[in-house]
Design a protein around this motif. Structure first.
Motif, PDB file in Angstrom:
ATOM      1  N   ALA A   1       0.831  -1.201   0.000  1.00  0.00           N
ATOM      2  CA  ALA A   1       0.000   0.000   0.000  1.00  0.00           C
ATOM      3  C   ALA A   1       0.870   1.259   0.000  1.00  0.00           C
ATOM      4  O   ALA A   1       0.585   2.229  -0.712  1.00  0.00           O
ATOM      5  CB  ALA A   1      -0.928  -0.012   1.202  1.00  0.00           C
ATOM      6  N   MET A   2       1.930   1.261   0.788  1.00  0.00           N
ATOM      7  CA  MET A   2       2.848   2.402   0.825  1.00  0.00           C
ATOM      8  C   MET A   2       3.545   2.584  -0.518  1.00  0.00           C
ATOM      9  O   MET A   2       3.748   3.712  -0.982  1.00  0.00           O
ATOM     10  CB  MET A   2       3.873   2.195   1.929  1.00  0.00           C
ATOM     11  CG  MET A   2       4.877   3.329   2.069  1.00  0.00           C
ATOM     12  SD  MET A   2       6.230   2.938   3.207  1.00  0.00           S
ATOM     13  CE  MET A   2       7.097   1.695   2.250  1.00  0.00           C
ATOM     14  N   TYR A   3       3.898   1.472  -1.150  1.00  0.00           N
ATOM     15  CA  TYR A   3       4.600   1.509  -2.434  1.00  0.00           C
ATOM     16  C   TYR A   3       3.769   2.217  -3.497  1.00  0.00           C
ATOM     17  O   TYR A   3       4.301   2.971  -4.326  1.00  0.00           O
ATOM     18  CB  TYR A   3       4.924   0.073  -2.848  1.00  0.00           C
ATOM     19  CG  TYR A   3       5.530  -0.067  -4.220  1.00  0.00           C
ATOM     20  CD1 TYR A   3       6.876   0.211  -4.434  1.00  0.00           C
ATOM     21  CD2 TYR A   3       4.757  -0.485  -5.300  1.00  0.00           C
ATOM     22  CE1 TYR A   3       7.430   0.072  -5.696  1.00  0.00           C
ATOM     23  CE2 TYR A   3       5.308  -0.623  -6.561  1.00  0.00           C
ATOM     24  CZ  TYR A   3       6.640  -0.344  -6.753  1.00  0.00           C
ATOM     25  OH  TYR A   3       7.189  -0.461  -7.994  1.00  0.00           O
ATOM     26  N   LEU A   4       2.468   1.994  -3.492  1.00  0.00           N
ATOM     27  CA  LEU A   4       1.612   2.658  -4.469  1.00  0.00           C
ATOM     28  C   LEU A   4       1.243   4.072  -4.050  1.00  0.00           C
ATOM     29  O   LEU A   4       0.956   4.911  -4.900  1.00  0.00           O
ATOM     30  CB  LEU A   4       0.334   1.839  -4.684  1.00  0.00           C
ATOM     31  CG  LEU A   4       0.470   0.524  -5.439  1.00  0.00           C
ATOM     32  CD1 LEU A   4      -0.907  -0.078  -5.703  1.00  0.00           C
ATOM     33  CD2 LEU A   4       1.205   0.701  -6.755  1.00  0.00           C
ATOM     34  N   ALA A   5       1.230   4.339  -2.745  1.00  0.00           N
ATOM     35  CA  ALA A   5       0.757   5.637  -2.267  1.00  0.00           C
ATOM     36  C   ALA A   5       1.806   6.738  -2.413  1.00  0.00           C
ATOM     37  O   ALA A   5       1.449   7.909  -2.549  1.00  0.00           O
ATOM     38  CB  ALA A   5       0.329   5.529  -0.804  1.00  0.00           C
ATOM     39  N   PHE A   6       3.090   6.396  -2.371  1.00  0.00           N
ATOM     40  CA  PHE A   6       4.109   7.448  -2.357  1.00  0.00           C
ATOM     41  C   PHE A   6       4.219   8.155  -3.692  1.00  0.00           C
ATOM     42  O   PHE A   6       4.558   9.345  -3.751  1.00  0.00           O
ATOM     43  CB  PHE A   6       5.470   6.857  -1.959  1.00  0.00           C
ATOM     44  CG  PHE A   6       6.317   6.413  -3.122  1.00  0.00           C
ATOM     45  CD1 PHE A   6       7.249   7.260  -3.694  1.00  0.00           C
ATOM     46  CD2 PHE A   6       6.174   5.126  -3.651  1.00  0.00           C
ATOM     47  CE1 PHE A   6       8.031   6.861  -4.768  1.00  0.00           C
ATOM     48  CE2 PHE A   6       6.942   4.715  -4.712  1.00  0.00           C
ATOM     49  CZ  PHE A   6       7.881   5.585  -5.282  1.00  0.00           C
ATOM     50  N   PHE A   7       3.908   7.468  -4.801  1.00  0.00           N
ATOM     51  CA  PHE A   7       4.164   8.027  -6.133  1.00  0.00           C
ATOM     52  C   PHE A   7       3.341   9.285  -6.425  1.00  0.00           C
ATOM     53  O   PHE A   7       3.911  10.316  -6.803  1.00  0.00           O
ATOM     54  CB  PHE A   7       3.931   6.955  -7.197  1.00  0.00           C
ATOM     55  CG  PHE A   7       4.032   7.472  -8.598  1.00  0.00           C
ATOM     56  CD1 PHE A   7       5.267   7.772  -9.144  1.00  0.00           C
ATOM     57  CD2 PHE A   7       2.896   7.677  -9.367  1.00  0.00           C
ATOM     58  CE1 PHE A   7       5.371   8.264 -10.436  1.00  0.00           C
ATOM     59  CE2 PHE A   7       2.992   8.163 -10.650  1.00  0.00           C
ATOM     60  CZ  PHE A   7       4.233   8.462 -11.191  1.00  0.00           C
ATOM     61  N   PRO A   8       2.006   9.248  -6.288  1.00  0.00           N
ATOM     62  CA  PRO A   8       1.269  10.488  -6.595  1.00  0.00           C
ATOM     63  C   PRO A   8       1.632  11.643  -5.693  1.00  0.00           C
ATOM     64  O   PRO A   8       1.623  12.802  -6.133  1.00  0.00           O
ATOM     65  CB  PRO A   8      -0.205  10.078  -6.423  1.00  0.00           C
ATOM     66  CG  PRO A   8      -0.197   8.801  -5.698  1.00  0.00           C
ATOM     67  CD  PRO A   8       1.097   8.152  -5.948  1.00  0.00           C
ATOM     68  N   VAL A   9       1.975  11.379  -4.435  1.00  0.00           N
ATOM     69  CA  VAL A   9       2.360  12.460  -3.532  1.00  0.00           C
ATOM     70  C   VAL A   9       3.702  13.052  -3.969  1.00  0.00           C
ATOM     71  O   VAL A   9       3.877  14.281  -3.986  1.00  0.00           O
ATOM     72  CB  VAL A   9       2.438  11.954  -2.085  1.00  0.00           C
ATOM     73  CG1 VAL A   9       2.913  13.058  -1.151  1.00  0.00           C
ATOM     74  CG2 VAL A   9       1.075  11.446  -1.629  1.00  0.00           C
ATOM     75  N   ALA A  10       4.643  12.206  -4.331  1.00  0.00           N
ATOM     76  CA  ALA A  10       5.963  12.695  -4.746  1.00  0.00           C
ATOM     77  C   ALA A  10       5.853  13.561  -5.998  1.00  0.00           C
ATOM     78  O   ALA A  10       6.417  14.666  -6.064  1.00  0.00           O
ATOM     79  CB  ALA A  10       6.901  11.512  -4.992  1.00  0.00           C
ATOM     80  N   VAL A  11       5.111  13.100  -6.998  1.00  0.00           N
ATOM     81  CA  VAL A  11       4.999  13.848  -8.253  1.00  0.00           C
ATOM     82  C   VAL A  11       4.165  15.109  -8.055  1.00  0.00           C
ATOM     83  O   VAL A  11       4.523  16.191  -8.543  1.00  0.00           O
ATOM     84  CB  VAL A  11       4.397  12.944  -9.345  1.00  0.00           C
ATOM     85  CG1 VAL A  11       4.150  13.736 -10.622  1.00  0.00           C
ATOM     86  CG2 VAL A  11       5.320  11.771  -9.631  1.00  0.00           C
TER      87      VAL A  11
ATOM     88  N   LEU B   1      -5.486  10.586  -4.831  1.00  0.00           N
ATOM     89  CA  LEU B   1      -4.958   9.493  -5.657  1.00  0.00           C
ATOM     90  C   LEU B   1      -4.183   8.495  -4.812  1.00  0.00           C
ATOM     91  O   LEU B   1      -4.279   7.282  -5.016  1.00  0.00           O
ATOM     92  CB  LEU B   1      -4.065  10.064  -6.758  1.00  0.00           C
ATOM     93  CG  LEU B   1      -4.755  10.864  -7.865  1.00  0.00           C
ATOM     94  CD1 LEU B   1      -3.720  11.457  -8.820  1.00  0.00           C
ATOM     95  CD2 LEU B   1      -5.737   9.986  -8.633  1.00  0.00           C
ATOM     96  N   ALA B   2      -3.409   8.998  -3.855  1.00  0.00           N
ATOM     97  CA  ALA B   2      -2.632   8.117  -2.986  1.00  0.00           C
ATOM     98  C   ALA B   2      -3.540   7.255  -2.125  1.00  0.00           C
ATOM     99  O   ALA B   2      -3.258   6.073  -1.885  1.00  0.00           O
ATOM    100  CB  ALA B   2      -1.693   8.943  -2.106  1.00  0.00           C
ATOM    101  N   ALA B   3      -4.657   7.830  -1.642  1.00  0.00           N
ATOM    102  CA  ALA B   3      -5.599   7.050  -0.835  1.00  0.00           C
ATOM    103  C   ALA B   3      -6.202   5.913  -1.645  1.00  0.00           C
ATOM    104  O   ALA B   3      -6.286   4.769  -1.175  1.00  0.00           O
ATOM    105  CB  ALA B   3      -6.702   7.968  -0.302  1.00  0.00           C
TER     106      ALA B   3
END
Length: 285
Positions: free
Chosen positions: A157-167, A213-215
């Motif tokens: 879940a963390m692996y998918l959630a970090f991407f939209p927040v980072a970008v 998106l991260a949620a």
């Protein structure tokens, strides 16, 4: 009508449209599905593949097994179990994404070197990634506390959630106009003061869409992780267990799917409520 009323009306309208499309296709569609050039392009409409909406909803009030708990309670407990992984993965992924965004904004060489790999990381199939994470987790422990299967789901879940927040945050941190940055420099503001007083407030319009998106990504990651690793107790495992009864009790399968969708809407709703509260506070300020 205020914003909250429009939001509620939009959600109800979308639900009504979805029900009408489902029942409409079931009424006019081919029971064997629509076949084009030898390939089925639309699903079957028989009761085994597409139960009526009221049949699915009534199944929530019936026992999961003879003499057991009602299925709504079982689905709710499974969603709450998955919510733990979603919440921890969402928070951890958001923090990792925020730190990466700040680092890439601060050092252009890091952005050029790291951003392609951040994007590339999202192309790895979760089906292939889940067994690797589960294998690594089996060799770890947190002090004297052994690694639990739900922790591996949290990592996905963390692996998918970090991407939209980072970008999203990277774009937000880079959004202030050059004249605003020059004004901060004229005040002899350092990098940290510029970050806190200019870049972070300017990134708010980018942050909350990224968090929504991260949620959603965290929920998808948790459900797929539970399915891939066979983690018991969560709604992902419930989908697999109910799918085995698809031929005899097709409505039961859709109850678990609706539960997973409701979990995603609930998490996104919490983010939306946070955005609303922050927006009100900024307006008052």
């Amino acid at each position: 009508m205020n914003r909250r009323g429009r939001l509620v009306l939009g959600v109800l309208g979308a639900a009504v449209v979805g029900v009408l499309l489902w029942e409409g296709y079931k009424a006019v569609g081919d029971p064997d599905g629509t076949v084009l050039f030898g390939t089925r392009v639309l699903p079957r409409t028989d009761d085994a593949a597409m139960p009526h909406v009221w049949t699915i909803l009534s199944r929530f009030g019936e026992p999961e097994l003879a003499g057991g708990h009602p299925i709504w309670l079982v689905v709710l407990q499974a969603c709450l179990f998955t919510l733990r992984s979603v919440a921890i993965g969402f928070v951890a992924g958001g923090l990792v994404g925020l730190l990466l965004a700040v680092l890439m904004q601060r050092l252009r060489v890091v952005e050029r070197g790291l951003l392609p790999y951040v994007i590339l990381s999202q192309t790895v199939p979760l089906i292939a990634l889940a067994p690797v994470i589960a294998g690594w987790g089996g060799r770890l422990s947190i002090g004297t506390y052994p690694w639990q299967p739900w922790m591996s789901v949290t990592v996905i879940a963390m692996y998918l959630a970090f991407f939209p927040v980072a970008v999203g945050m990277l774009r937000g941190l880079q959004s202030p106009a050059p004249i605003a940055e020059e004004l901060m420099r004229s005040y002899a503001a350092g990098w940290w003061q510029t970050l806190v007083k200019l870049r972070l407030p300017a990134s708010t319009p980018y942050l909350f869409p990224a968090l929504r998106l991260a949620a959603a990504a965290a929920v998808v990651g948790a459900v797929v992780g539970e399915i891939s690793m066979g983690t018991r107790g969560g709604v992902g495992r419930l989908v697999i267990e109910y799918s085995r009864e698809a031929t005899t009790d097709p409505a039961k399968v859709f109850t678990a799917m609706i539960g997973a969708a409701a979990l995603g809407l609930a998490v996104a709703g919490v983010v939306g409520l946070s955005e609303f509260l922050v927006g009100r506070r900024r307006v008052r300020a």
